[in-house]
Design a protein around this motif. Sequence first.
Motif, short mmCIF file in Angstrom:
data_model
loop_
_atom_site.label_atom_id
_atom_site.label_comp_id
_atom_site.label_asym_id
_atom_site.label_seq_id
_atom_site.Cartn_x
_atom_site.Cartn_y
_atom_site.Cartn_z
N PHE A 229 0.59 -1.17 0.53
CA PHE A 229 0.39 -0.43 0.40
C PHE A 229 0.02 1.05 -0.23
CE2 PHE A 229 -2.00 3.62 2.44
CZ PHE A 229 -3.54 3.25 1.10
N VAL A 230 1.44 1.15 1.06
CA VAL A 230 3.08 2.36 0.95
C VAL A 230 3.38 2.48 -0.33
CG1 VAL A 230 4.82 4.03 2.19
CG2 VAL A 230 3.11 2.37 3.68
N ALA A 231 3.92 1.53 -0.95
CA ALA A 231 4.98 1.50 -2.52
C ALA A 231 3.86 1.86 -3.04
CB ALA A 231 5.62 0.30 -2.35
N GLN A 232 2.90 1.97 -2.94
CA GLN A 232 1.85 2.14 -3.92
C GLN A 232 1.57 4.15 -4.60
OE1 GLN A 232 -0.86 -0.98 -4.43
NE2 GLN A 232 -0.36 -1.41 -7.18
N PHE A 233 1.43 4.49 -2.65
CA PHE A 233 0.89 5.02 -2.30
C PHE A 233 1.83 6.88 -3.32
CE2 PHE A 233 -0.26 9.43 0.21
CZ PHE A 233 -2.03 9.12 -0.48
N ILE A 234 3.02 6.37 -2.05
CA ILE A 234 4.38 7.24 -2.19
C ILE A 234 5.10 7.05 -3.23
CG2 ILE A 234 5.93 8.52 -1.05
CD1 ILE A 234 3.59 8.44 0.76
N GLY A 235 5.39 8.12 -4.05
CA GLY A 235 5.62 8.34 -5.12
C GLY A 235 4.66 8.89 -6.34
N SER A 236 5.74 10.50 -7.02
CA SER A 236 4.77 9.99 -8.29
C SER A 236 5.56 10.75 -9.39
CB SER A 236 4.02 11.34 -8.21
OG SER A 236 3.35 12.27 -9.09
N PRO A 237 5.75 9.58 -10.21
CA PRO A 237 4.45 8.27 -11.15
C PRO A 237 4.81 7.51 -9.51
CG PRO A 237 5.74 9.04 -12.93
CD PRO A 237 6.55 10.14 -11.86
N ALA A 238 3.22 6.57 -9.60
CA ALA A 238 3.58 5.70 -8.76
C ALA A 238 4.71 4.70 -9.09
CB ALA A 238 2.09 4.62 -8.54
N MET A 239 5.48 3.34 -7.77
CA MET A 239 6.08 2.48 -8.27
C MET A 239 5.59 1.47 -9.04
SD MET A 239 7.58 -0.03 -5.24
CE MET A 239 8.87 0.82 -4.55
N ASN A 240 6.33 0.95 -10.10
CA ASN A 240 5.72 0.09 -10.85
C ASN A 240 4.99 -1.53 -10.05
OD1 ASN A 240 5.91 0.93 -14.13
ND2 ASN A 240 7.46 1.88 -12.44
N ILE A 241 4.29 -2.05 -10.30
CA ILE A 241 4.44 -3.46 -8.92
C ILE A 241 3.76 -4.73 -10.07
CG2 ILE A 241 3.21 -4.63 -7.74
CD1 ILE A 241 4.35 -2.24 -6.65
N MET A 242 4.51 -5.13 -10.59
CA MET A 242 4.38 -6.66 -11.13
C MET A 242 4.22 -7.72 -10.42
SD MET A 242 7.57 -5.46 -13.58
CE MET A 242 8.11 -3.86 -13.44
N SER A 243 3.87 -9.16 -11.25
CA SER A 243 4.04 -10.34 -10.06
C SER A 243 4.89 -11.65 -10.99
CB SER A 243 2.40 -11.26 -11.43
OG SER A 243 1.75 -10.02 -10.62
N CYS A 244 5.45 -11.48 -9.26
CA CYS A 244 6.37 -12.49 -9.69
C CYS A 244 6.29 -13.86 -9.18
CB CYS A 244 7.79 -11.58 -9.81
SG CYS A 244 7.96 -11.44 -7.88
N SER A 245 6.84 -14.71 -9.20
CA SER A 245 7.45 -15.88 -7.81
C SER A 245 8.88 -16.04 -7.89
CB SER A 245 6.91 -17.30 -8.70
OG SER A 245 7.52 -17.53 -10.07
N ALA A 246 9.00 -16.99 -6.58
CA ALA A 246 10.37 -16.72 -6.62
C ALA A 246 10.76 -18.42 -5.24
CB ALA A 246 10.35 -15.74 -5.32
N SER A 247 11.67 -18.56 -5.77
CA SER A 247 12.50 -19.86 -4.74
C SER A 247 13.98 -19.91 -5.58
CB SER A 247 11.43 -21.15 -5.55
OG SER A 247 11.86 -21.17 -6.73
#
Length: 349
Positions: A229-247
């Motif tokens: 929530f904070v990552a997407q709210f703070i910053g203009s333009p907003a932070m890019n968010i992408m789906s991933c998997s990790a192991s």
Amino acid sequence: MGSIELSAVEKWYGEVQVIKGIDLAIDEGEFVIFVGPSGCGKSTLLRMIGGLEEISRGSLAINGTDVTDQPPSKRGLSMVFQSYALYPHMSVADNMGFSLKTAGAPQSEITAKVSEAARVLKLEDYLDRRPRDLSGGQRQRVAIGRSIVRDPTAFLFDEPLSNLDAALRVEMRYEIAKLHQSLGRTMIYVTHDQVEAMTLADRIVVLEFGTIAQVGTPRELYESPANLFVAQFIGSPAMNIMSCSASGGQYTLWGGRGGTGPNGAVKLGIRPEHITLGTPGDGQADGVVDVAEYHGSDTFLIIDGAELGRITVRVVGNTGLRDGDRVGLTFAPEHTHFFDAQGLALARP
């Protein structure tokens, strides 16, 4: 003195809870800003501190004294609202000194305090004018001056610049910053404008549905958001968010490429300025330039990342790329953020 402490503060309207157990300590002389989307409770919380809204549960202390049940007049605070609320038939000087006059202060004290507030706010040349003869920024300064003459323990600002145009907002941000420097008083400021929050605050309180999502300096919130929530709210333009998997200490984006990342990550975040453009096949992803927004000092490229969605890239100055050009995108590993299925930030390896 101007320390303020909220302990397990709640606000209920019947069966609806809008403030859900806020714990917050504000130090003397600190400039704290409440931000969040509409309906998150930031103005309600400010009004509870000021005494304009009753605290349903919990306690509020000012300078170590419990004032939970005290009326606004006993808390030693001064509030500046979005509306100037100036008396149209009174001069600037009379508007600023009205609260002292109604309190029975001698005229010599009123004149001295109004003169000092006018000097701080650069209103000396306007003391004989009526509000109708002032610009929006000057009227807001008069409203702030009316608060200064009361010599409050702390100032409470409820979106004071939202009625001003863009140029005046920039000017008044400067004025408020200088005011805080000169007075050294505690200030609590509510805004939905993150530019105001990032440029003015010592600390920012990000609110989400009546709870605190994160508290920190502007830099801490921008560089180390605690959750999605904070990552997407703070910053203009907003932070890019992408789906991933990790192991196994590696993450993979939708599309098959990735890099080093923490186990359990389901979302990757990267800010526009931390992406480098290259040839297709380079870096973590490929995309097609959809729109180029030229802002003078910067150009923001909106990249179609196919299954990754839209990706915003900040380029300093101009760029020769055109709509439809295909590019490779490399993410700076030291600025890449990862989040788990609950939206909480994960430590980078």
